[in-house]
Design an enzyme around this catalytic site. Structure first.
Site, PDB file in Angstrom:
ATOM      1  N   TYR A 291     -11.059   6.561 -40.080  1.00  0.00           N
ATOM      2  CA  TYR A 291     -10.265   7.366 -39.168  1.00  0.00           C
ATOM      3  C   TYR A 291     -10.104   8.812 -39.742  1.00  0.00           C
ATOM      4  O   TYR A 291     -10.389   9.695 -39.061  1.00  0.00           O
ATOM      5  CB  TYR A 291      -8.744   6.730 -39.114  1.00  0.00           C
ATOM      6  CG  TYR A 291      -7.854   7.258 -38.481  1.00  0.00           C
ATOM      7  CD1 TYR A 291      -7.720   7.005 -37.164  1.00  0.00           C
ATOM      8  CD2 TYR A 291      -6.890   8.302 -38.983  1.00  0.00           C
ATOM      9  CE1 TYR A 291      -6.862   7.631 -36.263  1.00  0.00           C
ATOM     10  CE2 TYR A 291      -5.758   8.873 -38.131  1.00  0.00           C
ATOM     11  CZ  TYR A 291      -5.996   8.365 -36.608  1.00  0.00           C
ATOM     12  OH  TYR A 291      -4.918   8.970 -35.931  1.00  0.00           O
TER      13      TYR A 291
ATOM     14  N   LYS B  53     -11.170  12.291 -37.757  1.00  0.00           N
ATOM     15  CA  LYS B  53     -10.284  13.197 -37.225  1.00  0.00           C
ATOM     16  C   LYS B  53     -10.469  14.630 -38.011  1.00  0.00           C
ATOM     17  O   LYS B  53     -10.298  15.734 -37.432  1.00  0.00           O
ATOM     18  CB  LYS B  53      -8.856  12.554 -37.637  1.00  0.00           C
ATOM     19  CG  LYS B  53      -8.399  11.476 -36.983  1.00  0.00           C
ATOM     20  CD  LYS B  53      -8.334  11.721 -35.384  1.00  0.00           C
ATOM     21  CE  LYS B  53      -7.819  10.688 -34.673  1.00  0.00           C
ATOM     22  NZ  LYS B  53      -7.543  10.967 -33.204  1.00  0.00           N
TER      23      LYS B  53
END
Length: 254
Positions: free
Chosen positions: A158, A162
């Site tokens: 993640y 991002k």
């Protein structure tokens, strides 16, 4: 009174619920025509059917796997046809990845995070940019996260995706500044959505365990994040490109 997005035509991915749906609702409220994409057809149909009855603006939607290049190209063509043009793109699709250490993260989960969180933004931008250029310019809003700037244990995929979105938006901004296309990221902190409910087991647990990690002592609300997306799509942010709008309740200031 005129809305802040009167005359805008926006394509929004990950629009069936949570932040994506809140952005679609806020855009319509501010006068934009909206076209929503999501892989969850049933949830998307229900949410956008309601939205279409709540606003006089054009509201359309389609099931789409935004990791599939052919599907993305077709969806953007359909959106342009139904909206008349596209001058705003919101890349919001994201997947939930297991919270495990790198050595325990499967290659399948890693690749899934890359495909949904990062590659989808590339595909949507690739095929939407010519539409936005034809419309005379516009805005691309890529939903990143405070985890693009800081990190959290068990969240390597993640955080990596991002963080990559922050850099992708900067490069996109430089590539298309002469086309009058602005590209910025919007980075929410912990926001109370179904994703967090799934991760923590309940909204109450998410608020009590994750909320205090933010200096403001609570989680964000989807309408708060949507207000940032309205700003980035509006002419109020006309001198802003290649930047990140951080709305994280002070999380990254610890």
């Amino acid at each position: 009174m005129a809305g802040r997005l009167d005359g805008k035509a926006a394509l929004i991915s990950g629009a069936a619920q949570g932040i994506g749906l809140a952005i679609a609702q806020a855009y319509a409220l501010e006068g934009a025509r909206v076209y929503g994409l999501d892989i969850n057809a049933n949830t998307l149909n229900g949410a956008f059917s309601r939205l279409s009855h709540e606003t006089p603006q054009t509201v359309a939607w389609a099931e789409c796997d935004v990791t599939d290049e052919v599907a993305v190209r077709q969806a953007i063509g359909s959106a342009q046809s139904q909206l008349g043009y596209i001058d705003t793109l919101v890349c919001n699709a994201a997947t939930l990845t297991p919270s495990v250490k790198v050595e325990d993260l499967s290659a399948e989960d890693w690749n899934r995070a890359l495909s949904v969180n990062l590659t989808s933004a590339f595909l949507l931008s690739k095929y939407a940019v010519p539409c936005i250029r034809t419309a005379g310019g516009g805005s691309i809003v890529i939903v990143a996260s405070q985890m693009g700037s800081v990190a959290w244990k068990g969240s390597s995929a993640y955080c990596a995706t991002k963080g990559a979105l922050l850099q992708f938006a900067k490069a996109l901004a430089l590539d298309h500044v002469d086309d009058q296309i602005r590209a910025n990221t919007l980075s929410p902190g912990g926001t109370l959505t179904q994703r967090l409910v799934t991760k923590f087991g309940s909204a109450q647990t998410a608020e009590s365990e994750w909320g205090p990690m933010h200096p403001m002592g609570r989680l964000g609300q989807v309408d708060e994040i949507a207000s940032g997306a309205v700003f980035l799509a509006s002419d109020e942010s006309s001198f802003m490109t290649g930047a990140d709008l951080l709305m994280d309740g002070g999380y990254s200031a610890w």
